[in-house]
Motif scaffolding. Structure first.
Motif, short mmCIF file in Angstrom:
data_model
loop_
_atom_site.label_atom_id
_atom_site.label_comp_id
_atom_site.label_asym_id
_atom_site.label_seq_id
_atom_site.Cartn_x
_atom_site.Cartn_y
_atom_site.Cartn_z
N ARG A 25 -0.03 43.09 50.24
CA ARG A 25 -1.30 43.47 50.85
C ARG A 25 -2.42 42.53 50.39
NH1 ARG A 25 -3.87 49.59 51.28
NH2 ARG A 25 -5.47 49.03 52.79
N GLN A 26 -2.37 42.17 49.12
CA GLN A 26 -3.40 41.27 48.59
C GLN A 26 -3.21 39.85 49.10
OE1 GLN A 26 -3.37 40.88 44.30
NE2 GLN A 26 -5.47 40.12 44.26
N SER A 28 -1.68 38.74 51.75
CA SER A 28 -1.71 38.57 53.20
C SER A 28 -3.05 38.92 53.82
CB SER A 28 -0.62 39.44 53.84
OG SER A 28 -0.95 40.81 53.70
N GLY A 29 -3.99 39.39 53.00
CA GLY A 29 -5.28 39.78 53.53
C GLY A 29 -5.29 41.17 54.13
N GLY A 30 -4.33 42.02 53.71
CA GLY A 30 -4.37 43.40 54.15
C GLY A 30 -3.12 43.94 54.83
N TYR A 31 -2.18 43.05 55.18
CA TYR A 31 -0.96 43.54 55.83
C TYR A 31 -0.10 44.34 54.85
CZ TYR A 31 -1.86 40.59 59.88
OH TYR A 31 -2.41 40.02 61.00
#
Length: 206
Positions: A25-26, A28-31
């Motif tokens: 999540r970190q 990938s910018g939120g994925y």
């Protein structure tokens, strides 16, 4: 050094999956990690197992036939087709004395049983091979699951329901010959984004 307990092993598997989700999540910018390759879960689980205190080794993508040979489980005659020994195991956990102890199969965001039950059949088939001589004593089906809120059920309830369905389905199908124990993480509720969690089924011969 003493062998690592199955309780410690299951805890490491859960923590590896949780860390994979948070790190992806970190990075990938939120994925969420369900959008990533399943291999990410596998490598994070391997690292968590490797970091456990105690005597053990862990390998990725171990050849099925040679792994059974190392386990002392190769016997004359045909091998169970569902063991898929011509392929590779996602993870193999080894005793400190360099013999395989457990086969681990990993699944990211499993759907219906038709998409993942073959992993259960593989594990039970491996455990059935020359059982008395084999150093492989249990198998693990480890998985990540997430869900969005719906009109009737929250994401958190959907995740919990999924965990219960998987455990019930596997138990009903193999309980005559195998013991099934499922360990689950906390259900991580992210509000409007949904919820997610990690689980592992430990399968042992009766």
């Amino acid at each position: 050094m003493a062998a690592v307990s199955t309780e410690t092993i299951s805890g490491a598997i859960i923590s590896g999956i949780e860390k994979a989700h948070k790190d992806y999540r970190q990075m990938s910018g939120g994925y969420w990690v369900w959008t990533a390759a399943e291999y990410m879960l596998t490598t994070y689980i391997a690292k968590a197992l490797s970091d456990m205190p105690g005597a053990k080794f862990v390998t990725l993508e171990s050849n099925g036939l040679s792994s059974m040979d190392h386990a002392g489980a190769i016997a004359p005659g045909p091998k169970p087709v569902k063991a898929r020994l011509s392929g590779r195991f996602d993870l193999l956990l080894w005793w400190g004395k360099a013999q395989p102890r457990a086969v681990i199969e990993v699944k990211n965001q499993p759907g219906g049983p038709s998409g993942w039950y073959h992993d259960i059949e593989r594990i039970t088939s491996v455990l059935s091979i020359n059982r008395d001589a084999s150093s492989i004593k249990f198998g693990v089906f480890a998985y990540y699951y997430s869900a969005a809120d719906g009109e009737l059920l929250s994401g958190a309830q959907k995740v919990l329901n999924k965990f219960e369905r998987v455990e019930t389905y596997v138990s009903e199908n193999i309980s005559d010959h195998y013991r099934v124990e499922q360990i689950i993480s906390d259900i991580h509720d992210e509000g409007s984004e949904g919820a997610w969690g990690a689980a592992c089924l430990i399968i042992r011969p009766c």
